[in-house]
Scaffold this motif. Sequence first.
Motif, PDB file in Angstrom:
ATOM      1  N   LEU A 284       0.297  -1.185   0.187  1.00 62.49           N
ATOM      2  CA  LEU A 284       0.020  -0.165  -0.172  1.00 62.49           C
ATOM      3  C   LEU A 284       0.702   1.555   0.080  1.00 62.49           C
ATOM      4  CD1 LEU A 284      -3.012  -1.268   2.236  1.00 62.49           C
ATOM      5  CD2 LEU A 284      -3.081  -0.728   0.404  1.00 62.49           C
TER       6      LEU A 284
ATOM      7  N   THR B  67      -7.697  -1.869  -1.204  1.00 64.53           N
ATOM      8  CA  THR B  67      -7.217  -1.186   0.115  1.00 64.53           C
ATOM      9  C   THR B  67      -8.409  -2.271   0.767  1.00 64.53           C
ATOM     10  OG1 THR B  67      -7.619   0.436  -1.877  1.00 64.53           O
ATOM     11  CG2 THR B  67      -5.600   0.897  -0.413  1.00 64.53           C
TER      12      THR B  67
ATOM     13  N   GLN C 272       1.325   0.411   7.600  1.00 64.19           N
ATOM     14  CA  GLN C 272       1.891   1.552   6.674  1.00 64.19           C
ATOM     15  C   GLN C 272       1.440   3.163   7.191  1.00 64.19           C
ATOM     16  OE1 GLN C 272      -2.404   1.890   4.934  1.00 64.19           O
ATOM     17  NE2 GLN C 272      -1.803   3.183   3.561  1.00 64.19           N
TER      18      GLN C 272
END
Lengths: 311, 274
Positions: B87, B100, B157
Amino acid sequence: MAASDQLTGPWYARITGAIHRNLTSLIVGIPFFWLLLFFLVPFFIVLKLSFAESIIASPPFTSLLDWSKGGFPEIAINTENYLYLIEDDLYTKTFLNSLKIASICTIICLLIGYPMAYGIVRTQGTWRYIFLLLIILPFWTSFLLRVYAWMGILADQGTVNDILLYLGLIDKPIKLLYKPIAVYIGIVYTYLPFMILPLYANMEKLDSSLREAAMDLGANPVSTFFTVTLPMTLPGIIAGSLLVFIPATGEFVVPDLLGGGNVLMIGRLLSSEFNANHDWPVASAIAVVLLIVLVVPMMLYHKVQAAEASN
Amino acid sequence: MNQKKSKFLISCMIFGYAFLYVPIFLLILYSFNYSPLLPVWGGFSTRWYSRLLESPEVWDATLLSLKIAFISATVATVFGTLAGLALARVGQFRGKTVFTGMISAPLVMPEVITGLSLLLFFITLWQLTGWPQQRGMFTITIAHITFAMAYVAVIIQSRLAGTNRALEEAAMDLGAKPLRVLTDITIPMLAPGMMAGWLLAFTLSLDDLIIASFVSGPGSTTLPMMIYSRIRLGLKPDINALATILIVSVAIGVFIAGWIMLRQQKQRALLANE
């Protein structure tokens, strides 16, 4: 040149060579494949089953593809489960009741959580850290046991009744457990940290100079709050509210243990259709409808998260 | 923000923390109650602790839960880290939107839906391939990996978004291959995040009741499943004893971790000032 060396080299060199060449595909591919297989495909099976017919067998549903006539399979789509959900007003009532309980609990969490998050942000040094740890701690302790704690407090001979009896406010125990109030308390209690943490994360980044400027220009604290602080903390409010509202709508443990079957909530109904009535197609239809109801708030949450991440 | 807090704010905080912690203290208090009739106080006793520790059922369930939590947290950390890298570090790729979505959905998905869909998946798989014949530890572990990796991915992330890429770029400029950059720079940089992710995944797995109940089979009772089957019928003092042991050990762990992190922060602040 390097690539051709690796193709002819010893086996481990060939493997590392392959990893080198496909690094990006591996990083994306492994988790993608796993989620596709164990997250997305299962949903399509639920969707498929919600259009199947319930039969008494193991497993208790008909196949969507009917091969019995030979040649091409016939697709037997059956919307009866959905019609049943609409016709029997138990389901509509339970859905509306879940949404009502989740909304009220979200508002109560906001009313308790907002000043707490604000208070933590306004604390300095080590104490701020300790206050924050005390909010995080419930995340790491068992949800089930935190609900169980309230069973003892709300029981007929529980703490609340003991105190009220001792104070002479009541002469005989009032029923609290297995009543709607117990479910409200349980949900607010277990989901409060989910409200406070996003609020805290949002408020921590705020620039206090705007608020100070408003105060310097003569705005009173109340109007400063409503015109400056509240609008600036809106992303935190939305994120926290969704983190409470979405899972609370489908909540199972709290209505089961504290509501004892007297409080209708959809998560519990789904589970009892599945486990007690063995009506898998109806349980699947409930799951599909619940997901449709929650998809808008879920996408909103996703958008808020993405906006926070890009900041 | 260094103003004095108003009386209103202080009373809100006192109320809030009391609301969060009084139930836990009462739960602990009653674990030392002699009387089997909760919550009537019958004097101090530790007999529920000895009864708890003598029960083989409790040990079996605890062991099974710990095994599942250990394996699923480890695999979820690997997969979740890869997903976080995908991501944050891999630019556009086909299906990124779906990806996502699949990463963020498990964070808010009602557990009854996840549990139901995975059970139906395992049954369909069994119908098609004859595998898995029995549901139990293995199927619970797969389910836990799937939802825990989403939490790990979000942690990784956000860590990656907060770090600058100068080190990685410098290594690339000096001729390091991407895999070398990943193993020698990116992963060590991510180690604290991976540790936090592993701990979170471990706790989520230990705590999960609903998904495990759906995908489990006969003979595989995890600790939350055992607790649930006992407290459904009312208050059980030995469960208070169990709760006390679990809560106190978690609290000690969280405070030690918190203390270490606070010290590191202070050291870093000192270094920055020098």
